[in-house]
Design a protein around this motif. Structure first.
Motif, PDB file in Angstrom:
ATOM      1  N   MET A 133      18.192  -6.961  -4.895  1.00  0.00           N
ATOM      2  CA  MET A 133      18.185  -8.254  -4.206  1.00  0.00           C
ATOM      3  C   MET A 133      16.846  -8.955  -4.420  1.00  0.00           C
ATOM      4  N   TYR A 134      16.888 -10.288  -4.487  1.00  0.00           N
ATOM      5  CA  TYR A 134      15.658 -11.062  -4.615  1.00  0.00           C
ATOM      6  C   TYR A 134      15.077 -11.256  -3.218  1.00  0.00           C
ATOM      7  N   GLY A 135      13.830 -10.844  -3.047  1.00  0.00           N
ATOM      8  CA  GLY A 135      13.197 -10.928  -1.736  1.00  0.00           C
ATOM      9  C   GLY A 135      11.889 -11.685  -1.774  1.00  0.00           C
ATOM     10  N   GLU A 136      11.488 -12.167  -0.617  1.00  0.00           N
ATOM     11  CA  GLU A 136      10.205 -12.845  -0.448  1.00  0.00           C
ATOM     12  C   GLU A 136       9.490 -12.227   0.742  1.00  0.00           C
ATOM     13  N   ALA A 137       8.175 -12.109   0.635  1.00  0.00           N
ATOM     14  CA  ALA A 137       7.376 -11.540   1.718  1.00  0.00           C
ATOM     15  C   ALA A 137       6.221 -12.476   2.031  1.00  0.00           C
ATOM     16  N   ALA A 138       5.971 -12.657   3.318  1.00  0.00           N
ATOM     17  CA  ALA A 138       4.827 -13.444   3.783  1.00  0.00           C
ATOM     18  C   ALA A 138       3.854 -12.501   4.471  1.00  0.00           C
ATOM     19  N   ILE A 139       2.618 -12.464   3.962  1.00  0.00           N
ATOM     20  CA  ILE A 139       1.574 -11.611   4.536  1.00  0.00           C
ATOM     21  C   ILE A 139       0.577 -12.519   5.250  1.00  0.00           C
ATOM     22  N   PRO A 140       0.563 -12.547   6.595  1.00  0.00           N
ATOM     23  CA  PRO A 140      -0.363 -13.421   7.324  1.00  0.00           C
ATOM     24  C   PRO A 140      -1.819 -13.091   7.006  1.00  0.00           C
ATOM     25  N   LEU A 141      -2.599 -14.140   6.738  1.00  0.00           N
ATOM     26  CA  LEU A 141      -4.018 -13.966   6.435  1.00  0.00           C
ATOM     27  C   LEU A 141      -4.907 -14.499   7.549  1.00  0.00           C
ATOM     28  N   GLN A 142      -4.577 -15.705   8.074  1.00  0.00           N
ATOM     29  CA  GLN A 142      -5.359 -16.316   9.148  1.00  0.00           C
ATOM     30  C   GLN A 142      -4.414 -17.027  10.104  1.00  0.00           C
ATOM     31  N   GLN A 143      -4.853 -17.153  11.357  1.00  0.00           N
ATOM     32  CA  GLN A 143      -4.070 -17.856  12.366  1.00  0.00           C
ATOM     33  C   GLN A 143      -4.986 -18.759  13.175  1.00  0.00           C
ATOM     34  N   ALA A 144      -4.436 -19.871  13.620  1.00  0.00           N
ATOM     35  CA  ALA A 144      -5.177 -20.805  14.468  1.00  0.00           C
ATOM     36  C   ALA A 144      -4.219 -21.364  15.511  1.00  0.00           C
ATOM     37  N   SER A 145      -4.717 -21.533  16.732  1.00  0.00           N
ATOM     38  CA  SER A 145      -3.881 -22.012  17.833  1.00  0.00           C
ATOM     39  C   SER A 145      -4.244 -23.445  18.201  1.00  0.00           C
ATOM     40  N   GLN A 146      -3.219 -24.237  18.440  1.00  0.00           N
ATOM     41  CA  GLN A 146      -3.364 -25.603  18.935  1.00  0.00           C
ATOM     42  C   GLN A 146      -4.375 -26.403  18.112  1.00  0.00           C
ATOM     43  N   THR A 179      -0.563 -27.973  17.115  1.00  0.00           N
ATOM     44  CA  THR A 179       0.393 -26.911  16.797  1.00  0.00           C
ATOM     45  C   THR A 179      -0.342 -25.622  16.464  1.00  0.00           C
ATOM     46  N   ASP A 180       0.385 -24.512  16.527  1.00  0.00           N
ATOM     47  CA  ASP A 180      -0.144 -23.232  16.060  1.00  0.00           C
ATOM     48  C   ASP A 180       0.118 -23.133  14.561  1.00  0.00           C
ATOM     49  N   LEU A 181      -0.852 -22.599  13.835  1.00  0.00           N
ATOM     50  CA  LEU A 181      -0.750 -22.581  12.375  1.00  0.00           C
ATOM     51  C   LEU A 181      -1.115 -21.197  11.852  1.00  0.00           C
ATOM     52  N   GLU A 182      -0.410 -20.808  10.826  1.00  0.00           N
ATOM     53  CA  GLU A 182      -0.671 -19.510  10.202  1.00  0.00           C
ATOM     54  C   GLU A 182      -0.743 -19.685   8.697  1.00  0.00           C
ATOM     55  N   SER A 183      -1.807 -19.162   8.109  1.00  0.00           N
ATOM     56  CA  SER A 183      -1.938 -19.155   6.653  1.00  0.00           C
ATOM     57  C   SER A 183      -1.504 -17.784   6.148  1.00  0.00           C
ATOM     58  N   SER A 184      -0.615 -17.762   5.178  1.00  0.00           N
ATOM     59  CA  SER A 184      -0.105 -16.483   4.690  1.00  0.00           C
ATOM     60  C   SER A 184       0.010 -16.499   3.173  1.00  0.00           C
ATOM     61  N   LEU A 185      -0.004 -15.303   2.611  1.00  0.00           N
ATOM     62  CA  LEU A 185       0.195 -15.136   1.175  1.00  0.00           C
ATOM     63  C   LEU A 185       1.678 -14.899   0.935  1.00  0.00           C
ATOM     64  N   GLN A 186       2.267 -15.698   0.073  1.00  0.00           N
ATOM     65  CA  GLN A 186       3.688 -15.584  -0.234  1.00  0.00           C
ATOM     66  C   GLN A 186       3.858 -14.853  -1.565  1.00  0.00           C
ATOM     67  N   ILE A 187       4.661 -13.801  -1.554  1.00  0.00           N
ATOM     68  CA  ILE A 187       4.978 -13.088  -2.791  1.00  0.00           C
ATOM     69  C   ILE A 187       6.490 -12.948  -2.886  1.00  0.00           C
ATOM     70  N   SER A 188       6.980 -12.711  -4.073  1.00  0.00           N
ATOM     71  CA  SER A 188       8.423 -12.572  -4.257  1.00  0.00           C
ATOM     72  C   SER A 188       8.696 -11.604  -5.399  1.00  0.00           C
ATOM     73  N   GLY A 189       9.909 -11.094  -5.406  1.00  0.00           N
ATOM     74  CA  GLY A 189      10.306 -10.161  -6.459  1.00  0.00           C
ATOM     75  C   GLY A 189      11.610  -9.480  -6.083  1.00  0.00           C
ATOM     76  N   ASN A 190      12.032  -8.553  -6.915  1.00  0.00           N
ATOM     77  CA  ASN A 190      13.264  -7.816  -6.659  1.00  0.00           C
ATOM     78  C   ASN A 190      12.983  -6.624  -5.750  1.00  0.00           C
ATOM     79  N   LEU A 191      13.868  -6.410  -4.792  1.00  0.00           N
ATOM     80  CA  LEU A 191      13.743  -5.279  -3.886  1.00  0.00           C
ATOM     81  C   LEU A 191      14.228  -4.004  -4.573  1.00  0.00           C
ATOM     82  N   ALA A 192      13.585  -2.901  -4.231  1.00  0.00           N
ATOM     83  CA  ALA A 192      13.959  -1.608  -4.811  1.00  0.00           C
ATOM     84  C   ALA A 192      13.742  -0.527  -3.768  1.00  0.00           C
ATOM     85  N   PRO A 193      14.486   0.578  -3.846  1.00  0.00           N
ATOM     86  CA  PRO A 193      14.246   1.688  -2.918  1.00  0.00           C
ATOM     87  C   PRO A 193      12.863   2.276  -3.147  1.00  0.00           C
ATOM     88  N   GLN A 194      12.243   2.716  -2.069  1.00  0.00           N
ATOM     89  CA  GLN A 194      10.943   3.369  -2.227  1.00  0.00           C
ATOM     90  C   GLN A 194      11.090   4.661  -3.023  1.00  0.00           C
TER      91      GLN A 194
END
Length: 332
Positions: free
Chosen positions: A246-259, A2-17
């Protein structure tokens, strides 16, 4: 495989910039308030007005004072021009011997006096103009305008209310076209991040929707209270689906590997200080040392120790002894 991706997961409340509080700059009574919560506004749009009757009168008085001062300067300059002409005449007559020295001195004195009067008139004009500018600034401050395009998210006063510089905002404007999610990350995690990295953002209130964003900022200084670095992910919100709070979650990809060969995360455990998977050989459980690679939190890459097609226990946390006989079934 399978293809695999390692990511950093963060969460928090969304706010206008961008979130701007519109406060009264001077004390007075709100004569009008033109917006309500949820209204969209444009930069420069008038949001509310403080009663300007007294302020307008002050501006009119200051303007009249400027006109009087201008007339005073014009009169003083005319007097100076006349005194200068008289001085020149007296000088010519004195040089021809037709005028005594006393009359020439008197003409010189008169010119210096009118020059001083002209300077005083110019100073009075400058003072009157400064007073008019100040009165005009106060007059402008009586009109509250929006500095940004956005949406009214708070309104704290109605027409007729008394307001002042120390009060809470009259209204709050948020530009929700770009939202942000702030979170804290450890030193190790911060070292793997770079501004500009892509991020996928989801909100609990909007299942199935993903918003593309970017890592916009990494604090240059650690928070001594929790040993975390503050980071900020920003995402476009063109249809205003994301709302402030709103409560949001963000995934920031760090590494990827194929097959790559991957197993469920819980299929690897620690026994006798080694990371092992429980492989089933001839219906018998055998611990097999493995080397792990990337993980996405659900499955883990197996760099060595297993091969494609091996049958393993999907949850190696179970207390199962080596050599135990089992009937393998497909995990659900």
């Amino acid at each position: 495989m399978t293809d695999l991706e390692s990511s950093l997961q963060i969460s928090g409340n969304l706010a206008p910039q961008t979130r701007v509080e519109i406060r009264a700059k001077l004390p007075g009574t709100l004569s009008r308030i033109n917006v309500d919560i949820g209204d969209r506004v444009r930069a420069g749009q008038v949001l509310a007005t403080i009663d300007r009757r007294e302020i307008d009168a002050q501006v009119d008085a200051a303007s009249a004072s400027v006109n009087v001062a201008i007339a005073g300067v014009e009169a003083a300059e005319a007097g100076l021009a006349n005194a200068t002409l008289e001085q020149e005449r007296a000088k010519n007559l004195f040089e021809r011997g037709a005028l005594p020295k006393q009359r020439l001195d008197a003409a010189d004195t008169a010119r210096r006096s009118t020059a001083a009067q002209r300077d005083l008139a110019q100073a009075n004009l400058a003072q009157a103009q400064a007073a008019l500018r100040r009165a005009s600034e106060i007059q402008r401050d009586a009109t509250l305008t929006s500095p940004v395009n956005g949406v009214v998210v708070e309104r704290h006063f109605d027409a007729g209310s008394l307001v002042g510089p120390g009060d809470e905002p009259v209204v709050v404007i948020a530009d929700v076209r770009v939202m942000k999610l702030e979170a804290g990350v450890s030193e190790l995690e911060a070292g793997r991040l770079r501004v500009g990295m892509p991020a996928r953002v989801t909100a609990q209130a909007l299942p199935g929707k993903t918003f593309e964003g970017r890592l916009a900022a990494i604090a240059p200084e650690i928070d001594a209270r929790n040993r975390h670095f503050k980071i900020e992910v920003r995402m476009s919100n063109p249809d205003s689906a994301l709302l402030s709070g709103m409560y949001g979650e963000a995934a920031i990809p760090l590494q990827q590997a194929s097959q790559v060969l991957a197993v469920p995360r819980d299929a690897v455990t620690t026994r006798d200080g080694k990371r092992v998977a429980l492989r089933i050989d001839n219906d018998t459980i055998q611990p097999v040392p493995v080397t792990e690679g990337l993980t996405d939190g659900v499955v883990t890459e197996i760099a060595s120790g297993l091969q494609a097609g091996d049958t393993i226990v999907s949850d190696a946390r179970q207390d199962v002894a080596t050599g135990t006989k089992v009937n393998a079934v497909l995990a659900r």
